[in-house]
Motif scaffolding. Sequence first.
Motif, PDB file in Angstrom:
ATOM      1  N   ASN A   2      41.139  42.800  45.347  1.00 37.83           N
ATOM      2  CA  ASN A   2      39.840  43.473  45.403  1.00 37.83           C
ATOM      3  C   ASN A   2      40.026  44.825  46.088  1.00 37.83           C
ATOM      4  O   ASN A   2      40.752  44.943  47.082  1.00 37.83           O
ATOM      5  N   ILE A   3      39.369  45.840  45.549  1.00 39.47           N
ATOM      6  CA  ILE A   3      39.550  47.210  46.024  1.00 39.47           C
ATOM      7  C   ILE A   3      38.186  47.812  46.363  1.00 39.47           C
ATOM      8  O   ILE A   3      37.221  47.632  45.624  1.00 39.47           O
ATOM      9  N   ILE A  19      41.125  53.259  38.483  1.00 38.50           N
ATOM     10  CA  ILE A  19      41.435  52.023  39.224  1.00 38.50           C
ATOM     11  C   ILE A  19      40.982  50.795  38.457  1.00 38.50           C
ATOM     12  O   ILE A  19      41.696  49.774  38.401  1.00 38.50           O
ATOM     13  N   SER A  20      39.816  50.865  37.844  1.00 37.03           N
ATOM     14  CA  SER A  20      39.270  49.696  37.138  1.00 37.03           C
ATOM     15  C   SER A  20      40.118  49.312  35.930  1.00 37.03           C
ATOM     16  O   SER A  20      40.048  48.176  35.451  1.00 37.03           O
ATOM     17  N   SER A  22      43.347  49.139  36.009  1.00 35.98           N
ATOM     18  CA  SER A  22      44.603  48.548  36.479  1.00 35.98           C
ATOM     19  C   SER A  22      44.549  47.023  36.414  1.00 35.98           C
ATOM     20  O   SER A  22      43.573  46.412  36.864  1.00 35.98           O
ATOM     21  N   CYS A  25      43.718  45.253  39.692  1.00 40.42           N
ATOM     22  CA  CYS A  25      42.360  45.291  40.262  1.00 40.42           C
ATOM     23  C   CYS A  25      41.540  44.117  39.743  1.00 40.42           C
ATOM     24  O   CYS A  25      41.230  44.041  38.550  1.00 40.42           O
ATOM     25  N   ASP A  26      41.202  43.205  40.632  1.00 39.22           N
ATOM     26  CA  ASP A  26      40.335  42.082  40.265  1.00 39.22           C
ATOM     27  C   ASP A  26      38.870  42.497  40.306  1.00 39.22           C
ATOM     28  O   ASP A  26      38.151  42.374  39.325  1.00 39.22           O
ATOM     29  N   ARG A  27      38.444  42.980  41.478  1.00 40.24           N
ATOM     30  CA  ARG A  27      37.062  43.466  41.615  1.00 40.24           C
ATOM     31  C   ARG A  27      37.097  44.816  42.308  1.00 40.24           C
ATOM     32  O   ARG A  27      37.851  45.025  43.262  1.00 40.24           O
ATOM     33  N   LEU A  28      36.293  45.743  41.801  1.00 33.49           N
ATOM     34  CA  LEU A  28      36.195  47.076  42.384  1.00 33.49           C
ATOM     35  C   LEU A  28      34.794  47.273  42.938  1.00 33.49           C
ATOM     36  O   LEU A  28      33.803  47.103  42.223  1.00 33.49           O
ATOM     37  N   GLY A  41      32.589  49.321  38.207  1.00 39.57           N
ATOM     38  CA  GLY A  41      32.658  48.291  39.242  1.00 39.57           C
ATOM     39  C   GLY A  41      31.270  48.056  39.806  1.00 39.57           C
ATOM     40  O   GLY A  41      30.266  48.334  39.146  1.00 39.57           O
ATOM     41  N   ASP A 302      49.959  53.392  36.055  1.00 40.94           N
ATOM     42  CA  ASP A 302      48.909  52.656  36.768  1.00 40.94           C
ATOM     43  C   ASP A 302      48.740  53.297  38.149  1.00 40.94           C
ATOM     44  O   ASP A 302      49.702  53.419  38.912  1.00 40.94           O
ATOM     45  N   VAL A 304      47.086  52.221  40.805  1.00 41.66           N
ATOM     46  CA  VAL A 304      47.030  51.335  41.976  1.00 41.66           C
ATOM     47  C   VAL A 304      48.402  51.144  42.623  1.00 41.66           C
ATOM     48  O   VAL A 304      48.526  51.263  43.850  1.00 41.66           O
TER      49      VAL A 304
END
Length: 426
Positions: A2-3, A19-20, A22, A25-28, A41, A302, A304
């Motif tokens: 999570n970012i 970022i989204s 990547s 990235c699970d949750r932004l 996000g 990427d 991230v």
Amino acid sequence: MNILLIGSGGREHALAWAISGSPLCDRLYIAPGNPGTAQCGENVVLDIADHSAVAAFCKLHGIGLAVIGPEGPLVDGIADDLIAAGIKTFGPSKAAAQLEGSKAFTKELCAEFGIPTAGFGRFTDANEAKAYVASQGAPIVIKADGLAAGKGVVMAETLAEASEAIDMMFSGGLGAAGAEVVIEEWMIGEEASFFALCDGAHAIAMASAQDHKRVGDGDTGPNTGGMGAYSPAPVMTPALEEQVMAEIIRPTLAGMIARGIPFKGILYAGLMITAQGPKLIEYNVRFGDPECEVLMPRLKSDIVPALLASCDGVLDAFDLRWSDEAALTVVLAAKGYPARPEKGSVIKGVEKAAALDDVLVFHAGTKQTATDLVADGGRVLNVVGLGKTVSEAQGRAYAAVALIDWPGGFCRSDIGWQAVKREREG
């Protein structure tokens, strides 16, 4: 992971978009974000000036990486406080952020470590500043020492303009930012923006860009936060990029280490390409805005892992890949910008513009009401065109601008003119 991304402008929408995408990235989450970042996000209401509240949010939501977009929180020390709370954070410490937070700090660093820059003087007294200007002559550049949202630089073409700028700054026209003034020689050349990703000891070059600071066509009118940008900047040849790394970026990192304040994050060098070679105009300690809006669409790697490598000090074993395509962004600003932008006017046609091939629209100063998208700042939208050449990217960006129905806004009609001229002549 999570970012959490801190910020609300066009830079943050571009970063959120990158970022989204990547797989890491699970949750932004974006605090506070804008209507554009909400498409990438989850926007969250968070007082970013309350660092303990930000740290608590990070722990509650399992944030593996915090990314700080704007300069203000960095200069206020948010990276220090989040790192102290055990949260991996992309961005420099408060002490290292002085590279942007204090122009005098940066000029003294340049003088100490032999980094090429304009001649300068620093002053806390108006009469002494005016005496220096009189001894140097005009044109000359007057700068507020501290952060002034892109409005702390006056390009004074006459002694009278210089004197007026000095009086404005020392009388509180820019608040605390003008308590000290740096006066610089007027450099001749072509400007360029150069970005390096840093991990304290190592730096890798990112793409170059060129922005347009003046509000009007033909580079006329007052300075702004930026009315448009394009990448790459043709003036930045591979040989010149290596010269900038060798003479400006690496000596800066070495100087910061020598001072006990290693720099991690994005080092954004505003350059003047003079007849004597590249010289540093000033540093920013974050992605530029609107430059970020043309860098992110060209980044093939990427983002991230790159941000994590900066945090972890392993950039010496890292590389970034960039598209050969050009990107150009046109900033749509509210009428009255940069002095008194008018808020609340309705904007239509954004979806139509964004639906064009090779076009992206990044939000900056927008707000979504129950019925409409409205202007809520000075620089409001960034319309990005992509193409094989800057000319092609420019054509696509302005074709998209033409689809946006916003009588309350304006833009420059000549973004990219120097690169387009080069392409036509070449």
